[in-house]
Design a protein around this motif. Structure first.
Motif, PDB file in Angstrom:
ATOM      1  N   LYS A 236      -2.007   2.463  -6.611  1.00  0.00           N
ATOM      2  CA  LYS A 236      -2.465   3.520  -5.698  1.00  0.00           C
ATOM      3  C   LYS A 236      -2.988   2.926  -4.395  1.00  0.00           C
ATOM      4  O   LYS A 236      -2.815   3.497  -3.327  1.00  0.00           O
ATOM      5  CB  LYS A 236      -3.579   4.345  -6.350  1.00  0.00           C
ATOM      6  CG  LYS A 236      -3.077   5.487  -7.194  1.00  0.00           C
ATOM      7  CD  LYS A 236      -4.034   6.678  -7.179  1.00  0.00           C
ATOM      8  CE  LYS A 236      -3.608   7.720  -8.211  1.00  0.00           C
ATOM      9  NZ  LYS A 236      -2.159   8.015  -8.248  1.00  0.00           N
ATOM     10  N   LEU A 238      -2.043   0.285  -2.813  1.00  0.00           N
ATOM     11  CA  LEU A 238      -1.032  -0.269  -1.904  1.00  0.00           C
ATOM     12  C   LEU A 238      -0.661   0.787  -0.864  1.00  0.00           C
ATOM     13  O   LEU A 238      -0.745   1.980  -1.124  1.00  0.00           O
ATOM     14  CB  LEU A 238       0.227  -0.674  -2.679  1.00  0.00           C
ATOM     15  CG  LEU A 238       0.149  -1.873  -3.610  1.00  0.00           C
ATOM     16  CD1 LEU A 238       1.526  -2.139  -4.205  1.00  0.00           C
ATOM     17  CD2 LEU A 238      -0.338  -3.114  -2.884  1.00  0.00           C
ATOM     18  N   PRO A 239      -0.211   0.341   0.318  1.00  0.00           N
ATOM     19  CA  PRO A 239       0.182   1.318   1.345  1.00  0.00           C
ATOM     20  C   PRO A 239       1.325   2.191   0.832  1.00  0.00           C
ATOM     21  O   PRO A 239       2.280   1.691   0.239  1.00  0.00           O
ATOM     22  CB  PRO A 239       0.640   0.434   2.515  1.00  0.00           C
ATOM     23  CG  PRO A 239       0.911  -0.909   1.924  1.00  0.00           C
ATOM     24  CD  PRO A 239      -0.027  -1.059   0.769  1.00  0.00           C
ATOM     25  N   ASP A 240       1.220   3.510   1.057  1.00  0.00           N
ATOM     26  CA  ASP A 240       2.275   4.420   0.604  1.00  0.00           C
ATOM     27  C   ASP A 240       3.520   4.263   1.467  1.00  0.00           C
ATOM     28  O   ASP A 240       3.438   3.945   2.654  1.00  0.00           O
ATOM     29  CB  ASP A 240       1.789   5.872   0.690  1.00  0.00           C
ATOM     30  CG  ASP A 240       1.405   6.411  -0.676  1.00  0.00           C
ATOM     31  OD1 ASP A 240       1.900   5.886  -1.684  1.00  0.00           O
ATOM     32  OD2 ASP A 240       0.603   7.357  -0.734  1.00  0.00           O
ATOM     33  N   TYR A 241       4.656   4.515   0.858  1.00  0.00           N
ATOM     34  CA  TYR A 241       5.911   4.515   1.603  1.00  0.00           C
ATOM     35  C   TYR A 241       5.991   5.789   2.422  1.00  0.00           C
ATOM     36  O   TYR A 241       5.611   6.854   1.956  1.00  0.00           O
ATOM     37  CB  TYR A 241       7.076   4.435   0.621  1.00  0.00           C
ATOM     38  CG  TYR A 241       8.420   4.456   1.268  1.00  0.00           C
ATOM     39  CD1 TYR A 241       8.824   3.400   2.075  1.00  0.00           C
ATOM     40  CD2 TYR A 241       9.292   5.522   1.070  1.00  0.00           C
ATOM     41  CE1 TYR A 241      10.077   3.414   2.679  1.00  0.00           C
ATOM     42  CE2 TYR A 241      10.535   5.537   1.662  1.00  0.00           C
ATOM     43  CZ  TYR A 241      10.921   4.473   2.471  1.00  0.00           C
ATOM     44  OH  TYR A 241      12.155   4.493   3.059  1.00  0.00           O
TER      45      TYR A 241
END
Lengths: 243, 243
Positions: A236, A238-241
């Motif tokens: 969660k 981590l940077p979202d795509y």
């Protein structure tokens, strides 16, 4: 199948192995896969075995008998002057066992094959760690590659590769190994608890802490439960795509 | 080798595949392993292939020709009334291709074998996802098992098992897939970038977002770098073992 791992750390060696053996899924048993020979003050040798159970049991019995019977005492695990020579003895004995069973001679893909992780320290040298193949030859852990796995190695490998650090404490190493084992146990029915743990402290020349983790072990349970949660949290974070 | 994954989510389907093919380690090429057929407004069918390249290319060409030539239009991917029948057509065609090459007939361990992940939606039914075996038979994703992998499945499996959630957004799903691919790519030389991504939104009946991640893609790089860090942090946060 089987899962065995050993780490070569600056503080010493850590060994962990599962205990499940199976022939198909309907013939399952529990066998210890961790074996130790020692002469306190001079040497400690620990072996983890993966592969055909008849082969590995014969290997252990032969190594045992040969280090006990005075007449046969050379070559013996308890007399060899270096870990390299100990590894050679184990390799030759393994090769001999497989050869005696395989009608077409010994080979890596024999159904009687086995692989051995061998670690320990013989005074006055440093601790060393080897992976011994069914052919009897072996490779050694170095500064670049500080661990060996045997058996079902894939599921538990990514976390080992990412997190191993030669400076880590034994406490951290046990945690890392339990996470690696937990990922494997969740994915492959032929790897199972209880898990055997042994720690060897560099220059102690004595068998260190030993422990068996059963299914209901509270520490194992807490690692197994919270690791799933930690992974989801880490993902969660981590940077979202962006689509 | 190859690594392909597809997720069946409540919002739709997400597909990802690598592009590396190899015969030994000294004969490496890049081939797309993701193929799509669609009739906008009525159906979208996407296929990921793993296995012998000659087999999968022949499979795709046959499926293509048969959906274009009017005379051969039945059975065709573009005419079959349900995803189940589409899967049957792909399975039969796959079986036929392998059979035509293998001297001893088609079998799962044939060197000409291949496995297919097939997903899509044919109006008016819901999206469905299948894993098709070299024998031509197949299994379908259900509420209990919402993803299929093909090829080198083991390294990337633990994170999928732990983190998949049918309610997840496409953005989260792409992130999860990239983490799973990154673990695999770091461990197996025969899985490699670029990675192909395709998203299908439920009831859109149109091919959704498509994207190719190259080696130097900034988002892939950021996931690959920060995931290692996140794993180490997550491991540190777990309770330490007490010796």
């Amino acid at each position: 199948m089987t899962y065995c791992v050993s780490l070569l750390l600056n503080k010493g060696l850590v060994f962990m192995s599962d205990t499940r053996t199976n022939s198909g899924v309907d013939n399952v048993s529990t066998y210890r896969k961790m074996f130790t020979w020692s002469k306190p003050g001079e040497r400690v040798i620990t072996m983890l075995t993966a592969g055909n159970l008849a082969t590995t049991q014969t290997l252990v019995s032969l190594l045992d008998e040969r280090s006990k019977a005075p007449a046969e005492r050379k070559p013996s695990l308890l007399e060899a002057p270096t870990m390299f020579q100990v590894a050679s003895i184990v390799g030759e004995t393994l090769r001999e066992v497989i050869e005696s069973t395989s009608p077409s001679g010994q080979s890596a893909d024999s159904q009687f094959g086995a692989t051995v992780i061998l670690g320990g320290q013989v005074a006055p040298s440093d601790p060393r760690l080897f992976l011994i193949y069914p052919e009897g030859n072996f490779i050694e852990a170095t500064e670049d590659t500080r661990f060996f796995q045997a058996g079902e190695t894939k599921y538990g490998r990514p976390i080992l590769v990412r997190a191993i650090d030669p400076e880590m404490s034994f406490e951290e190493a046990v945690k890392l190994l339990l996470v690696s084992f937990d990922s494997t146990i969740k994915a492959n029915l032929s790897v199972g608890l209880p898990l055997d743990l042994q720690i060897y402290t560099k220059d102690s020349f004595a068998v260190g802490a030993e422990r068996r983790f059963e299914w209901d072990d509270p520490y194992y349970q807490s690692i197994s439960t919270s690791w799933g949660e930690s992974l989801r949290t880490a993902l969660k974070a981590l940077p979202d795509y962006e689509l």
